[in-house]
Design an enzyme around this catalytic site. Sequence first.
Site, mmCIF file in Angstrom:
data_model
loop_
_atom_site.group_PDB
_atom_site.id
_atom_site.type_symbol
_atom_site.label_atom_id
_atom_site.label_comp_id
_atom_site.label_asym_id
_atom_site.label_seq_id
_atom_site.Cartn_x
_atom_site.Cartn_y
_atom_site.Cartn_z
ATOM 1 N N TYR A 12 -27.147 15.007 4.991
ATOM 2 C CA TYR A 12 -26.520 14.537 5.856
ATOM 3 C C TYR A 12 -25.533 15.326 6.730
ATOM 4 C CZ TYR A 12 -23.574 10.320 7.857
ATOM 5 O OH TYR A 12 -22.970 9.595 8.509
ATOM 6 N N HIS B 144 -3.632 -3.403 -1.406
ATOM 7 C CA HIS B 144 -4.512 -4.572 -1.873
ATOM 8 C C HIS B 144 -5.265 -5.159 -0.694
ATOM 9 C CE1 HIS B 144 -0.936 -5.690 -4.826
ATOM 10 N NE2 HIS B 144 -1.186 -4.353 -4.816
ATOM 11 N N ASP C 130 -24.513 5.603 -1.151
ATOM 12 C CA ASP C 130 -23.978 6.598 -0.331
ATOM 13 C C ASP C 130 -22.971 7.374 -0.703
ATOM 14 O OD1 ASP C 130 -26.362 7.024 1.273
ATOM 15 O OD2 ASP C 130 -25.349 5.745 2.993
ATOM 16 N N SER D 236 7.637 5.253 -3.760
ATOM 17 C CA SER D 236 6.890 3.792 -4.040
ATOM 18 C C SER D 236 6.876 3.557 -5.689
ATOM 19 C CB SER D 236 5.307 4.292 -3.835
ATOM 20 O OG SER D 236 4.447 3.372 -4.406
ATOM 21 N N SER D 237 7.074 2.386 -5.900
ATOM 22 C CA SER D 237 7.034 2.080 -7.311
ATOM 23 C C SER D 237 5.825 2.250 -7.942
ATOM 24 C CB SER D 237 7.555 0.385 -7.180
ATOM 25 O OG SER D 237 6.377 -0.568 -6.522
ATOM 26 N N ASP D 238 4.742 2.441 -7.373
ATOM 27 C CA ASP D 238 3.519 2.752 -7.991
ATOM 28 C C ASP D 238 3.587 4.539 -8.344
ATOM 29 O OD1 ASP D 238 2.582 0.225 -8.012
ATOM 30 O OD2 ASP D 238 2.207 0.398 -5.985
ATOM 31 N N SER E 12 9.231 3.327 -1.173
ATOM 32 C CA SER E 12 9.110 1.930 -1.603
ATOM 33 C C SER E 12 9.418 1.047 -0.710
ATOM 34 C CB SER E 12 9.720 1.640 -2.951
ATOM 35 O OG SER E 12 9.468 0.744 -3.637
ATOM 36 N N GLY E 13 8.671 0.003 -0.281
ATOM 37 C CA GLY E 13 8.867 -1.360 0.382
ATOM 38 C C GLY E 13 9.317 -0.901 1.905
ATOM 39 N N HIS F 222 -5.527 -6.830 -10.555
ATOM 40 C CA HIS F 222 -4.437 -6.243 -9.458
ATOM 41 C C HIS F 222 -5.227 -5.817 -8.307
ATOM 42 C CE1 HIS F 222 -1.044 -2.682 -9.394
ATOM 43 N NE2 HIS F 222 -1.236 -3.359 -8.357
ATOM 44 N N HIS G 159 -3.604 3.450 -2.791
ATOM 45 C CA HIS G 159 -3.590 2.278 -3.386
ATOM 46 C C HIS G 159 -3.216 1.172 -2.154
ATOM 47 C CE1 HIS G 159 -2.579 -1.135 -5.773
ATOM 48 N NE2 HIS G 159 -1.466 -1.069 -5.814
ATOM 49 N N GLY H 15 0.775 -1.185 -0.080
ATOM 50 C CA GLY H 15 0.102 -0.135 0.281
ATOM 51 C C GLY H 15 0.948 1.267 0.260
ATOM 52 N N ASN H 16 0.336 2.505 -0.542
ATOM 53 C CA ASN H 16 0.738 3.731 -0.340
ATOM 54 C C ASN H 16 -0.017 4.768 -0.469
ATOM 55 O OD1 ASN H 16 0.690 3.628 -3.528
ATOM 56 N ND2 ASN H 16 2.036 1.922 -3.225
#
Lengths: 231, 231, 231, 231
Positions: free
Chosen positions: D227, D97, D120, D74-76, D45-46, D169, D95, D28-29
């Site tokens: 709301y 998973h 909603d 991040s690699s993304d 990253s990592g 993905h 991002h 995640g990132n």
Amino acid sequence: MSYTELKRQVYEANMELQRRNLVIYTFGNVSQVDRQKGVVAIKPSGVSYDLLKVEDIVIVDMENAIVEGSMRPSSDTKTHTHLYRKFDNIGGVTHTHSTYATAWAQAKKSIPCFGTTHADYVHGEISCTRELTDAQINGDYEEETGAQIVDSYAHKDPMAAPMVIVAGHAPFTWGKDANQSVYHAALLEEIARMAYLTRTLDHSAQPLNQAILDKHYLRKHGKDAYYGQNK
Amino acid sequence: MSYTELKRQVYEANMELQRRNLVIYTFGNVSQVDRQKGVVAIKPSGVSYDLLKVEDIVIVDMENAIVEGSMRPSSDTKTHTHLYRKFDNIGGVTHTHSTYATAWAQAKKSIPCFGTTHADYVHGEISCTRELTDAQINGDYEEETGAQIVDSYAHKDPMAAPMVIVAGHAPFTWGKDANQSVYHAALLEEIARMAYLTRTLDHSAQPLNQAILDKHYLRKHGKDAYYGQNK
Amino acid sequence: MSYTELKRQVYEANMELQRRNLVIYTFGNVSQVDRQKGVVAIKPSGVSYDLLKVEDIVIVDMENAIVEGSMRPSSDTKTHTHLYRKFDNIGGVTHTHSTYATAWAQAKKSIPCFGTTHADYVHGEISCTRELTDAQINGDYEEETGAQIVDSYAHKDPMAAPMVIVAGHAPFTWGKDANQSVYHAALLEEIARMAYLTRTLDHSAQPLNQAILDKHYLRKHGKDAYYGQNK
Amino acid sequence: MSYTELKRQVYEANMELQRRNLVIYTFGNVSQVDRQKGVVAIKPSGVSYDLLKVEDIVIVDMENAIVEGSMRPSSDTKTHTHLYRKFDNIGGVTHTHSTYATAWAQAKKSIPCFGTTHADYVHGEISCTRELTDAQINGDYEEETGAQIVDSYAHKDPMAAPMVIVAGHAPFTWGKDANQSVYHAALLEEIARMAYLTRTLDHSAQPLNQAILDKHYLRKHGKDAYYGQNK
């Protein structure tokens, strides 16, 4: 009961929703009625449980007008007051989007009584309401949601089945007070989860027969009940 | 063993039910027998785990009469004493409505032995009892539940399969004492969960063959066992 | 590395199994090899994680003879040493009965590579071994389990797929050391869970195509890797 | 906003991913853009969440060149900056998973709007992108992932559906800032879980009709929203 005490009880019941993992973020709301004073205390709209304070609880009358409180009441307030007006033996109402109960609501299916866990609390299936018509949705939506719930109880005592799922939406539960309505919300979620597992394990699984359904319900409810210490 | 020590052990075993997430609210009950004294210690009916105290544990005789204690014993007491009378090699009994084991009970299906996790503890499938007849339900219900369980063990040693699921209801497990019966309740829940996942992944999944089933069971049980430190 | 340090690392890796919710009670075991000294450190058999101490870790040689330690080593020790003898580039091995990975093992199915979470760690499907024959089960069972795993790697580098599921049993994973083998056990459980959900959502779901499978694996592994800080 | 404050906000949003159980290990990132300065702050990253520090957050420009920071981003990162360049009304991107959203991505299916929990937040289905071609995968992969997402928004306002799943993905979500993009990631996971349960309960379950879908979305969004407290 003073407004302060009423708000404190409603605050505690709302906080219990989070402790029981029935809500995330600002989801869900619990209310309690004081029938002598003709008022309902309810969670304010869109406030996170981590920030909620006793004094934030809003007091409205039976027609939804604010009696005390500086915040806007839950956007579902009209559904709560509708239920209090129509079901004269209930004292508290809970609304959640708890995961498994909501899945049954989204599948628009009543929950069959597959076992004694269910039969201990609800005498028969847990009803899913009919879907709202477009006219109801575009009219007074929250009021109509209440009306749709009441419709499912034409031939049933609300306290003999203190939980319902609204088609395409999520569950409402009730009880003698706010605290018991949350208890029923937690039981419903567990019953809905067991029923999901039963149904996916065997898509042709059948509900309990009437004799055992009666037995378990009457073990806990009514004049010959023998479960617990207070009978 | 003194009544005080017996109650302490039963109290601890009941509290373990909550720590292992096998119960919510007042669900579930654990007992232990003292065969020399001819008594059973069991959880009182309908008491929440957060409030339960050692001195609340009730002592009854083998025919369910209260020997010591001011509270009403679990409404399932007759099922426990029935099992102690019929299975003379068991020392503790646990009843829960744990989620996955209850789903199999609601689907009225025995749990096939799909893998070695199961084979390590139960030598063959975990039986689901036959359903009670209406006459049994309307007769002495809790006694008949015990009888229905015993019926499933006509050709089986209770300690070679210390767990059973009651059709339409939920599991009962047992062991040499209260503590081991809770251990078996936790294992059953995990075995039931794995079997649910296996079955829904492949509705035609087949049980283990007999050779590996025997191997794993006998690795842990019997005279040639080689698992653990105490053999 | 001293035996003391080796035992400490193996102890820490075993405790991580419990923190990652990969085991209950005494399930699971982790080992690490010291190839220079020709020894393997492994968890003792049947000891609960809450009671496990560094000094309980057992040192055995590559043929399973105890070198240091007063307890009996894991009953799965022969499978671990078999893997160390056959896979000369691995340094640690983990065995669990983690829930979702075990469900795939019980269904006797390899896990298809449905997405990039899987492709990041394993280059292709995660193999399920063939079932043991009755002769293998009744022979040297734990040794044969190791042989069956090795059989699945005839055309595959063990480190390009550091996880396998044993049919009817449960997963084994490995890595450069004990700690990394546990990391792979946790990833396998998450990959197995996602694959279970994918398969039950759509029983005809298809694996990734080769191009994206290669891309994701090579983003993290090999000479052109660009994920993380240490490349 | 100073780089220090930008990094602090991005750090807090990344840590929230772990508290909400949306990530394990280094998965995640989260990033946030400062459009005036033309920079994006993003997780390195990592790096594991337990070790992550505010000063580790990397600042890059809109074309991915490092502006400040000693770690690799991040690699993304290219996917994030692509989204900021194309969607000019978003301020933060997340991002993950997360398990259920990833299962839908792996099944390569858009998530139908089965209920009001979904309605909603997203006005219609949650799209699954088309699969990347081999040429896109072997070209500038992370850039192409961003392009594939943008492609799904040809006829849709990104803020009316601030969440998407990338085929094979995992999900990407966004919002007015980093914090809101994480909020949307958590909601997506819950919506994906409810939709999974609905679909497996009834493989022919139908989405909500348009009238109630509009009603719920407009209760929370747009000029007549009622709301919450800040309208």
